[in-house]
Design an enzyme around this catalytic site. Structure first.
Site, mmCIF file in Angstrom:
data_model
loop_
_atom_site.group_PDB
_atom_site.id
_atom_site.type_symbol
_atom_site.label_atom_id
_atom_site.label_comp_id
_atom_site.label_asym_id
_atom_site.label_seq_id
_atom_site.Cartn_x
_atom_site.Cartn_y
_atom_site.Cartn_z
ATOM 1 N N ASN A 17 -3.965 4.424 7.252
ATOM 2 C CA ASN A 17 -5.009 3.165 7.357
ATOM 3 C C ASN A 17 -5.163 3.214 8.886
ATOM 4 O O ASN A 17 -6.363 2.674 9.125
ATOM 5 C CB ASN A 17 -4.031 2.066 6.949
ATOM 6 N N HIS B 121 2.717 1.842 17.463
ATOM 7 C CA HIS B 121 1.439 2.381 17.712
ATOM 8 C C HIS B 121 1.025 2.128 19.234
ATOM 9 O O HIS B 121 0.806 0.905 19.610
ATOM 10 C CB HIS B 121 0.272 1.731 16.923
ATOM 11 N N ALA C 274 -2.868 -3.079 10.909
ATOM 12 C CA ALA C 274 -1.400 -3.067 11.700
ATOM 13 C C ALA C 274 -1.806 -2.822 13.182
ATOM 14 O O ALA C 274 -0.892 -2.800 14.068
ATOM 15 C CB ALA C 274 -0.745 -1.805 11.032
#
Ligand SMILES: NC(=O)c1ccc[n+]([C@@H]2O[C@H](COP(=O)([O-])OP(=O)(O)OC[C@H]3O[C@@H](n4cnc5c(N)ncnc54)[C@H](O)[C@@H]3O)[C@@H](O)[C@H]2O)c1
Length: 244
Positions: free
Chosen positions: A166, A196, A111
């Protein structure tokens, strides 16, 4: 090629579609016994001799349940649920078995991105900052302004916020240390999606990456995550390899 998909939900289907020109046939195993009309469904988990690789798109639990069998088969192993490596005992046992295996293990950037930069300059990095911003509802909160709800290293972040695992693990692997990844988590009413931001200060340069991901059909998985795994597989078949 003929892969075996461990987990046949949202991410597996995106990867299958992305790699349709490379995948001639495939096996899949899913504990929910999901079928889609093509490929061969396995009733029980095993690794068919004529499969070329195992692509995990299931869960942290699935990695931890089947890694011994997969590494013992000597097939290459692609792991989307990188959060499995948050556990130190697991990492130790995994590495011990891997040393005796012919398997190669591939961890996609998932991601996030910038992992190539971090890996390339890791010995020049003191700290990597991961700042995650999520809508208050994701934490069951009702904040009216941006609120820092956690700060600490990746190990503590993983314990407190397992759903962020993750990303923390992937960053820690890239920089080569869980202690070097410093995590801040914000409950932020101004964001609609999970964001993020990664900041790297090093003696060879300073870098800031921001990831505002669109969700896949499974809202807990960003589109980028399965696409990054598919691109990692595609890279192996290409004569010109792009990126670090
Ligand atoms: N690396 C990253 O940054 C990143 C980002 C997003 C998601 N992920 C991982 O990808 C995984 C898959 O995402 P998804 O959107 O496809 O989820 P999904 O729920 O749509 O599909 C997962 C499938 O795996 C199956 N499954 C789960 N555990 C299993 C087990 N022990 N044995 C057999 N089958 C099992 C489920 O039945 C389900 O059908 C997530 O669980 C997450 O860990 C990683």
């Amino acid at each position: 090629m003929k892969p075996l998909f461990l987990g046949f939900g949202n991410a597996a289907k995106i990867i299958l579609e992305e790699l349709e020109d490379l995948i001639s046939d495939f096996y899949y195993y899913d504990e929910k016994k999901i079928t889609n009309g093509s490929g061969t469904m396995l009733e029980e988990f095993y690794i068919p001799d004529d499969s070329d690789m195992v692509i995990e798109c299931a869960s942290v639990g699935a990695v931890r349940k089947y890694y011994r069998e997969i590494l013992s088969s000597n097939k290459d192993f692609y792991i989307l649920s990188t959060g499995a490596f948050a556990d130190e005992d697991f990492r130790r046992d995994f590495n011990n078995i891997l040393e005796k295996s012919q398997s190669n293990v591939f961890l996609p950037s998932g991601a996030i991105g910038g992992v190539d930069v971090i890996y390339a300059i890791k010995k020049y990095i003191d700290k990597v900052f991961l700042r995650t911003y999520k809508p208050p509802i994701s934490f069951g909160r009702n904040d009216k302004e941006k609120t820092l709800i956690f700060s600490g290293n990746a190990i503590e972040a993983i314990k407190r916020f397992p759903r962020n695992t993750n990303v923390s693990v992937t960053l820690s692997f890239a920089v080569g240390s869980f202690e070097k990844v410093f995590v801040e988590i914000y409950s932020d009413p101004n964001v609609k999606r999970n964001i993020h931001k990664i900041e790297i200060n090093s003696s060879v340069g300073n870098y800031i990456f921001s990831f505002d991901n669109i969700q896949s059909p499974n809202p807990r998985t960003s589109m980028l995550a399965p696409l990054s795994l598919a691109s990692l597989i595609r890279k192996r078949f290409e004569k010109v390899k792009i990126g670090g």
